[in-house]
Design a protein around this motif. Structure first.
Motif, PDB file in Angstrom:
ATOM      1  N   LEU A  90     -22.113  -4.658 -67.399  1.00 10.85           N
ATOM      2  CA  LEU A  90     -23.186  -5.450 -66.789  1.00 10.85           C
ATOM      3  C   LEU A  90     -22.642  -6.130 -65.536  1.00 10.85           C
ATOM      4  O   LEU A  90     -21.846  -7.066 -65.622  1.00 10.85           O
ATOM      5  CB  LEU A  90     -23.706  -6.506 -67.768  1.00 10.85           C
ATOM      6  CG  LEU A  90     -24.379  -5.981 -69.038  1.00 10.85           C
ATOM      7  CD1 LEU A  90     -24.766  -7.136 -69.936  1.00 10.85           C
ATOM      8  CD2 LEU A  90     -25.604  -5.153 -68.692  1.00 10.85           C
ATOM      9  N   TRP A  91     -23.058  -5.656 -64.393  1.00 13.10           N
ATOM     10  CA  TRP A  91     -22.575  -6.230 -63.141  1.00 13.10           C
ATOM     11  C   TRP A  91     -23.508  -7.367 -62.706  1.00 13.10           C
ATOM     12  O   TRP A  91     -24.167  -7.309 -61.677  1.00 13.10           O
ATOM     13  CB  TRP A  91     -22.479  -5.137 -62.072  1.00 13.10           C
ATOM     14  CG  TRP A  91     -21.493  -4.086 -62.445  1.00 13.10           C
ATOM     15  CD1 TRP A  91     -21.738  -2.887 -63.026  1.00 13.10           C
ATOM     16  CD2 TRP A  91     -20.072  -4.167 -62.295  1.00 13.10           C
ATOM     17  NE1 TRP A  91     -20.568  -2.206 -63.264  1.00 13.10           N
ATOM     18  CE2 TRP A  91     -19.524  -2.965 -62.816  1.00 13.10           C
ATOM     19  CE3 TRP A  91     -19.198  -5.128 -61.783  1.00 13.10           C
ATOM     20  CZ2 TRP A  91     -18.161  -2.705 -62.823  1.00 13.10           C
ATOM     21  CZ3 TRP A  91     -17.840  -4.864 -61.790  1.00 13.10           C
ATOM     22  CH2 TRP A  91     -17.340  -3.669 -62.298  1.00 13.10           C
ATOM     23  N   MET A  92     -23.567  -8.386 -63.532  1.00 13.08           N
ATOM     24  CA  MET A  92     -24.413  -9.541 -63.251  1.00 13.08           C
ATOM     25  C   MET A  92     -23.908 -10.714 -64.071  1.00 13.08           C
ATOM     26  O   MET A  92     -23.194 -10.537 -65.067  1.00 13.08           O
ATOM     27  CB  MET A  92     -25.874  -9.241 -63.613  1.00 13.08           C
ATOM     28  CG  MET A  92     -26.104  -8.977 -65.099  1.00 13.08           C
ATOM     29  SD  MET A  92     -27.809  -8.495 -65.484  1.00 13.08           S
ATOM     30  CE  MET A  92     -27.847  -6.851 -64.782  1.00 13.08           C
ATOM     31  N   ASP A  93     -24.281 -11.920 -63.632  1.00 12.16           N
ATOM     32  CA  ASP A  93     -23.907 -13.099 -64.418  1.00 12.16           C
ATOM     33  C   ASP A  93     -25.021 -13.397 -65.425  1.00 12.16           C
ATOM     34  O   ASP A  93     -26.103 -12.802 -65.369  1.00 12.16           O
ATOM     35  CB  ASP A  93     -23.638 -14.302 -63.507  1.00 12.16           C
ATOM     36  CG  ASP A  93     -24.846 -14.710 -62.688  1.00 12.16           C
ATOM     37  OD1 ASP A  93     -25.981 -14.524 -63.173  1.00 12.16           O
ATOM     38  OD2 ASP A  93     -24.667 -15.214 -61.571  1.00 12.16           O
ATOM     39  N   PRO A  94     -24.775 -14.296 -66.376  1.00 12.22           N
ATOM     40  CA  PRO A  94     -25.777 -14.565 -67.421  1.00 12.22           C
ATOM     41  C   PRO A  94     -27.134 -14.991 -66.877  1.00 12.22           C
ATOM     42  O   PRO A  94     -28.169 -14.706 -67.485  1.00 12.22           O
ATOM     43  CB  PRO A  94     -25.127 -15.689 -68.235  1.00 12.22           C
ATOM     44  CG  PRO A  94     -23.660 -15.494 -68.044  1.00 12.22           C
ATOM     45  CD  PRO A  94     -23.506 -15.006 -66.644  1.00 12.22           C
ATOM     46  N   GLY A 146     -36.763  -6.498 -69.876  1.00 12.94           N
ATOM     47  CA  GLY A 146     -36.490  -5.167 -69.332  1.00 12.94           C
ATOM     48  C   GLY A 146     -35.020  -4.882 -69.129  1.00 12.94           C
ATOM     49  O   GLY A 146     -34.540  -3.775 -69.410  1.00 12.94           O
ATOM     50  N   ILE A 147     -34.266  -5.879 -68.636  1.00 13.14           N
ATOM     51  CA  ILE A 147     -32.832  -5.682 -68.416  1.00 13.14           C
ATOM     52  C   ILE A 147     -32.119  -5.402 -69.736  1.00 13.14           C
ATOM     53  O   ILE A 147     -31.300  -4.488 -69.840  1.00 13.14           O
ATOM     54  CB  ILE A 147     -32.224  -6.921 -67.725  1.00 13.14           C
ATOM     55  CG1 ILE A 147     -32.758  -7.049 -66.301  1.00 13.14           C
ATOM     56  CG2 ILE A 147     -30.705  -6.837 -67.712  1.00 13.14           C
ATOM     57  CD1 ILE A 147     -32.266  -8.293 -65.577  1.00 13.14           C
ATOM     58  N   GLY A 148     -32.438  -6.189 -70.751  1.00 12.69           N
ATOM     59  CA  GLY A 148     -31.791  -5.987 -72.050  1.00 12.69           C
ATOM     60  C   GLY A 148     -32.161  -4.657 -72.672  1.00 12.69           C
ATOM     61  O   GLY A 148     -31.318  -3.980 -73.276  1.00 12.69           O
ATOM     62  N   ARG A 149     -33.408  -4.263 -72.514  1.00  9.46           N
ATOM     63  CA  ARG A 149     -33.877  -2.985 -73.068  1.00  9.46           C
ATOM     64  C   ARG A 149     -33.122  -1.824 -72.439  1.00  9.46           C
ATOM     65  O   ARG A 149     -32.665  -0.910 -73.141  1.00  9.46           O
ATOM     66  CB  ARG A 149     -35.376  -2.865 -72.787  1.00  9.46           C
ATOM     67  CG  ARG A 149     -36.034  -1.621 -73.342  1.00  9.46           C
ATOM     68  CD  ARG A 149     -37.433  -1.510 -72.750  1.00  9.46           C
ATOM     69  NE  ARG A 149     -38.265  -0.578 -73.475  1.00  9.46           N
ATOM     70  CZ  ARG A 149     -39.422  -0.133 -73.027  1.00  9.46           C
ATOM     71  NH1 ARG A 149     -39.868  -0.537 -71.855  1.00  9.46           N
ATOM     72  NH2 ARG A 149     -40.131   0.719 -73.739  1.00  9.46           N
ATOM     73  N   VAL A 189     -32.171  -6.404 -76.160  1.00 12.45           N
ATOM     74  CA  VAL A 189     -31.081  -5.881 -76.995  1.00 12.45           C
ATOM     75  C   VAL A 189     -31.449  -6.002 -78.469  1.00 12.45           C
ATOM     76  O   VAL A 189     -31.246  -5.077 -79.261  1.00 12.45           O
ATOM     77  CB  VAL A 189     -29.768  -6.650 -76.701  1.00 12.45           C
ATOM     78  CG1 VAL A 189     -28.659  -6.199 -77.643  1.00 12.45           C
ATOM     79  CG2 VAL A 189     -29.346  -6.456 -75.253  1.00 12.45           C
ATOM     80  N   ALA A 190     -32.013  -7.158 -78.853  1.00 15.74           N
ATOM     81  CA  ALA A 190     -32.398  -7.380 -80.244  1.00 15.74           C
ATOM     82  C   ALA A 190     -33.484  -6.405 -80.686  1.00 15.74           C
ATOM     83  O   ALA A 190     -33.452  -5.892 -81.813  1.00 15.74           O
ATOM     84  CB  ALA A 190     -32.892  -8.819 -80.422  1.00 15.74           C
TER      85      ALA A 190
END
Length: 488
Positions: free
Chosen positions: A89-93, A100-103, A145-146
């Motif tokens: 993951l090339w991003m900060d929290p 959408g990003i997690g999916r 993700v969940a």
């Protein structure tokens, strides 16, 4: 903390010795985070190091001033299979902030398979699976993700019910500084809740916009910006509502003077979600601490001191079909005396009979004499009305210089009361999310359609989200017209 956990000594596997690069190599390594006094003392005690004595007062101050991550106050030894690090993951929290990003993170690589394998390891270690408790911060990418993990659970463990706590911090509500961010957040809330709720038997939203200004904090003094403090309140309530699952069942005719009302996770889910309205969303209430007892009654109404930790709920709703499960433990009597299980049960029953509000259609009560312990590293979140054992003092201490917050050095344990309830009081929460997806995603020319498209949703999927939320609202309010024609 290593992603391999701390339960066993783990040595990284040696290099294979195969060289694929013959040029110069440079290594960029950041300095490890410095241990705070709490972790330093834990380390010294584990290695029997006694170089210098670290005082409890110094540990408390170090925690209150210096906690940045949950590992700063965790003293649990984690199994090597328990922790999983998302790579690539090339991003900060702060940028990992939508469904959408997690999916996409899980679907585009093999990390989802690795997570599922770790879950399978623990499932196979169980003799009997009551169900799965799942907790997720659903305010950002981890909701996606969940959802991916829950889809796998639904496929592989068809008959295993899932109780999902979707938790978010007060800080989340403070980041919505523009209209664009607010609309994106509203769409995320609708999409995330629709997806997660469809993949579990019972979902419990947890997380108020301001914990300190809520009615739950009558005897608390919480800084909303400090997740170290707010998370302690939510964790205490979830811990309490879990106690009946860990009690020993006595059988249909057995009784115990030590505890009452044991049930397993499956029974709890079936009771709240499998009857009456077929509602799959529950409200979490807490009293921290609840009032003490005088004689056979509570000094103040116990039910009146239970306030929601679930956001956007209606107050003072008379719901004839409501179902609830209530856990009360560690209640004190006059003079800090322990109160028997039977006395607590009788006092709660008396209060139900005398309450002015509508009694729920069904209520399950669990009682235990064991209070909630307040050890280091529990944060200093109690006000001056809370005594050493969680008893409520009639007057604030008048000692000069007494702190406005009391913590583990002043409060050793507290009674707790927590409740899960299935009720129409959750309607505002559901109606808001239905409104979000209709206004910003389904209506013609809606300004959020491009956002949903960038998250990978097509028109039919967006309409399915609206239909799912509409059904959830209709299950609680059949008279209201929520047909999709309203948005055309």
């Amino acid at each position: 903390m290593s992603s391999r956990g701390t339960l066993y000594n783990h040595n990284p596997s040696p290099s294979s010795g195969v060289a694929t690069w013959t040029g110069n190599v440079s290594t960029q390594a950041s300095e490890p985070h410095k241990k705070n006094l709490f972790l330093q003392r834990l380390y010294d005690e584990g290695h029997e190091i006694n170089e210098s004595e670290i005082l409890d007062t110094d540990v408390v101050k170090s925690l209150e001033d210096g906690v940045q991550y949950w590992t700063d106050f965790s003293k649990v030894h984690y199994h090597p299979q328990s922790l999983f690090e998302l790579n690539g993951l090339w991003m900060d929290p702060k940028q990992f902030n939508n469904y959408g990003i997690g999916r996409n993170t899980v679907s585009e690589g093999l990390q989802g398979d690795e997570i599922n394998e770790r879950l399978r390891f623990f499932m196979e270690e169980c003799d009997h699976v009551q169900g799965i408790q799942f907790m997720v911060d659903d305010s950002g990418g981890f909701s996606g993700v969940a959802a991916s993990l829950l889809e796998n659970i639904a496929d592989e463990y068809t008959n295993v019910p899932v109780l999902l706590f979707s938790v978010r911090s007060p800080n989340y509500y403070n980041t919505l500084t523009s209209r664009k961010l607010s609309i994106t957040s509203n769409l995320h809330d609708a999409v995330s809740f629709s997806a997660l709720s469809s993949l579990c038997k019972l979902i419990v939203p947890v997380g108020l916009p301001s914990l300190n200004e809520s009615r739950v904090s009558q005897y608390l003094n919480v800084e909303d910006v400090k997740l170290y403090q707010s998370s302690a309140v939510y964790a205490s309530a979830i811990h309490s509502i879990n106690l009946p699952f860990r009690m020993k069942k006595m059988g249909p005719t057995g009784e115990s003077s030590n505890e009452s009302g044991a049930m397993d996770l499956y029974e709890c889910i079936r009771m709240l979600a499998g009857q009456g309205m077929q509602n799959t969303v529950a409200i979490l209430d807490a009293a921290m601490p609840p009032p003490s007892m005088t004689g056979k009654r509570f000094q103040q109404p116990l039910l009146g001191n239970l306030h929601p930790l679930t956001p956007e709920t209606a107050h003072d709703v008379d719901d004839l079909q409501a179902i609830e499960t209530l856990m009360v433990h560690g209640v004190l009597g006059a003079g800090e005396k322990e109160v028997s299980v039977s006395e607590v049960r009788e006092a709660v029953e008396t209060e139900y009979e005398n309450t002015s509000s509508t009694r729920p259609r069904f209520s399950h009560l669990s009682v235990s004499p064991c209070p909630l312990p307040i050890p280091l590293p529990f944060p200093s979140i109690f006000n001056n009305l809370v005594g050493r054992r969680g008893d409520l003092l009639s007057n604030c201490p008048t000692v000069s210089g007494s702190p406005s917050r009391r913590g583990p050095l002043d409060v050793h344990s507290i009674p707790m009361a927590a409740r899960l309830r299935s009720t129409t009081a959750v309607l505002p929460f559901l109606e808001n999310r239905l409104g979000y997806i209709r206004k910003f995603g389904i209506e013609r020319g809606s300004i959020g359609a491009n956002v949903l498209t960038s998250w990978g949703f097509g028109r039919e999927e967006i309409e399915d989200i609206g239909e799912n939320l509409s059904k959830m609202v209709l299950s609680l309010n059949p008279q209201q017209d929520y047909s999709s024609d309203d948005s055309d």
